[in-house]
Design a protein around this motif. Structure first.
Motif, PDB file in Angstrom:
ATOM      1  N   THR A  33       0.285  -1.237  -0.101  1.00 16.07           N
ATOM      2  CA  THR A  33       0.051   0.224  -0.019  1.00 16.07           C
ATOM      3  C   THR A  33       0.753   1.473  -0.008  1.00 16.07           C
ATOM      4  OG1 THR A  33      -0.294   0.250   2.594  1.00 16.07           O
ATOM      5  CG2 THR A  33      -1.734  -0.894   0.760  1.00 16.07           C
ATOM      6  N   TYR A 107      -4.944  -6.013  -1.109  1.00 12.66           N
ATOM      7  CA  TYR A 107      -4.519  -4.833   0.158  1.00 12.66           C
ATOM      8  C   TYR A 107      -5.146  -4.697   1.314  1.00 12.66           C
ATOM      9  CZ  TYR A 107      -6.903  -2.402  -3.420  1.00 12.66           C
ATOM     10  OH  TYR A 107      -8.173  -1.706  -4.382  1.00 12.66           O
ATOM     11  N   LEU A 111      -4.872  -1.651   4.332  1.00 11.65           N
ATOM     12  CA  LEU A 111      -5.109  -0.302   3.897  1.00 11.65           C
ATOM     13  C   LEU A 111      -6.510   0.003   5.026  1.00 11.65           C
ATOM     14  CD1 LEU A 111      -4.683   2.104   1.703  1.00 11.65           C
ATOM     15  CD2 LEU A 111      -6.790   0.610   0.636  1.00 11.65           C
TER      16      LEU A 111
END
Length: 212
Positions: A33, A107, A111
């Motif tokens: 990220t 992700y 995230l």
């Protein structure tokens, strides 16, 4: 040429979506990220200054990416809770959808956790309100339905949430660490579906009240 501020509303929307999709694609490709505004601008072909106009700052963009990635899953989960099917089938559909979300957006959890821990309050509230809270609430309803119907053991819904999320996180972590040596990262669509089926069956077995 019109500036983005002067552009028609639909064009501004297209620009916003392009930033979101470019950021998502970068995070998938990089397995991280930790992407920069310059990388996002280069990938999108747009001026990085427009990120401030559309999202306020980088965290605003990352929040928009997380919300966009999970939007369809959240809508489907909301409808699933009210569906006229068994709790076991609901959980199977839910877990399969969750696994597919992680396949498409590996992700997503990292995230969300980044924003919840380090993001501005307004972004933390968005993630909590639009992803975390409804996800937990909807999943808890399905679990309670399963317990009441006798299909599920009397499991702790909160603990079950963390176990299921952990299973998805472990899958993505393994795919990034093991790579082609164990054919996880390079799985075909058919292999991913088979893998998802196995993980879902294991999780369902764990909460089932009908185990031998």
């Amino acid at each position: 040429m019109l500036s983005d501020v002067e552009a028609p509303k639909n064009l501004r929307g297209d620009t916003r979506l392009k930033f979101i999709e470019s950021t998502s694609a970068l995070m998938v490709e990089m397995g991280s990220t930790d992407v920069t505004l310059l990388q996002i601008a280069a990938r999108s072909g747009l001026n990085s200054a427009l990120i401030k106009y559309h999202f306020g700052n980088k965290d605003g963009l990352l929040t928009a990416v997380a919300l966009h990635a999970s939007e369809k899953n959240m809508e489907a989960l909301s409808e699933l809770v009210e569906a006229k099917i068994s709790p076991s089938k609901k959980m199977e559909i839910h877990l399969t959808g969750l696994m597919h979300l992680y396949w498409r957006h590996p992700y997503i959890n990292v995230l969300c956790q980044y924003i919840l821990r380090r993001g501005e309050e307004k972004y933390r509230q968005e993630i909590e309100k639009k992803i975390m809270q409804p996800f937990i609430q909807f999943q808890n309803v399905i679990i309670r339905q399963g317990i009441e119907s006798g299909e599920f053991r009397n499991v702790d819904p909160e603990m079950t949430f963390y176990i299921m999320r952990g299973a998805c996180d472990s899958l993505i972590d393994a795919s990034q660490q093991m790579g082609n040596a164990y054919r996880v990262r390079g799985m075909s669509q058919t292999e991913r579906l088979e893998y998802t089926h196995e993980v879902v069956n294991m999780l369902l077995y764990g909460i089932s009240n009908n185990r031998p």
